[in-house]
Write an enzyme that holds these catalytic residues in place. Structure first.
Site, mmCIF file in Angstrom:
data_model
loop_
_atom_site.group_PDB
_atom_site.id
_atom_site.type_symbol
_atom_site.label_atom_id
_atom_site.label_comp_id
_atom_site.label_asym_id
_atom_site.label_seq_id
_atom_site.Cartn_x
_atom_site.Cartn_y
_atom_site.Cartn_z
ATOM 1 N N ARG A 28 0.837 -1.205 0.000
ATOM 2 C CA ARG A 28 0.000 0.000 0.000
ATOM 3 C C ARG A 28 0.875 1.259 0.000
ATOM 4 N NH1 ARG A 28 -5.011 -1.820 0.252
ATOM 5 N NH2 ARG A 28 -5.246 -3.839 1.278
ATOM 6 N N ILE A 30 2.143 4.762 0.971
ATOM 7 C CA ILE A 30 2.168 5.415 2.285
ATOM 8 C C ILE A 30 1.332 6.697 2.300
ATOM 9 C CG2 ILE A 30 4.205 6.906 1.984
ATOM 10 C CD1 ILE A 30 5.245 5.766 4.659
ATOM 11 N N ASN A 86 4.856 6.558 -13.659
ATOM 12 C CA ASN A 86 5.557 7.822 -13.845
ATOM 13 C C ASN A 86 6.997 7.500 -14.224
ATOM 14 O OD1 ASN A 86 3.267 9.296 -13.025
ATOM 15 N ND2 ASN A 86 3.823 9.077 -10.874
ATOM 16 N N HIS A 99 7.817 1.316 -10.701
ATOM 17 C CA HIS A 99 6.616 0.924 -9.970
ATOM 18 C C HIS A 99 5.368 1.292 -10.745
ATOM 19 C CE1 HIS A 99 7.891 4.961 -8.670
ATOM 20 N NE2 HIS A 99 6.603 5.261 -8.569
ATOM 21 N N HIS A 101 1.451 2.253 -10.183
ATOM 22 C CA HIS A 101 0.420 2.672 -9.230
ATOM 23 C C HIS A 101 -0.900 2.008 -9.643
ATOM 24 C CE1 HIS A 101 2.557 6.265 -7.466
ATOM 25 N NE2 HIS A 101 3.195 6.205 -8.616
#
Ligand code: 5GP
Ligand code: ZN
Length: 113
Positions: A28, A30, A86, A99, A101
């Site tokens: 998750r 932060i 991104n 990563h 999202h």
């Protein structure tokens, strides 16, 4: 390696892990931007999408597949969700470890910059 996500992989930094296998970890965010905000990452350090090698494309496919399964598990598959990557400074990438999202659980607008 002082990469924050590598430290999450090695459990030096605690995180709320929701999925892991040999190659992929999901946890998750932060600072969630939606009721569901997960990050799906390769366990291996890859700095950004721009650094992804041709032979690592199957890994990217697995990350997307994990995101899709987690969307289902989090109950947003039917209502809908968004996957965001991104890349680099102007792409708004703050953590230099690739990563994905996964955002869902509210109406997302056309925030494409
Ligand atoms: P970026 O802007 O690089 O695409 O997104 C990085 C994301 O990582 C941000 O949404 C930020 O809230 C999240 N993040 C940064 N540091 C940590 C951390 O230590 N733990 C967790 N769970 N998320 C983090
Ligand atoms: Zn890293």
């Amino acid at each position: 390696m002082d990469c924050v996500f590598c430290q999450i992989v090695s459990k030096k930094i605690p995180s709320d892990i929701v999925y892991q296998d040999g190659e992929v970890l999901a946890f998750r965010d932060i600072n969630p931007q939606a009721p569901v905000h997960l990050l799906v990452i390769p366990k291996k350090h890859i700095a950004s999408l721009a650094e992804l090698a041709e032979e690592e494309l199957p890994l990217m496919g697995r990350m997307v597949s994990v995101a899709s399964k987690l969307a289902e598990r989090e109950g947003v598959s039917e209502s809908g969700y968004r996957l965001v990557i991104n890349c680099g400074r102007e792409g708004g990438q703050l953590v230099p470890h690739l990563h994905l999202h996964l955002l869902g659980g509210r109406q997302l607008r056309g925030q494409l910059g």
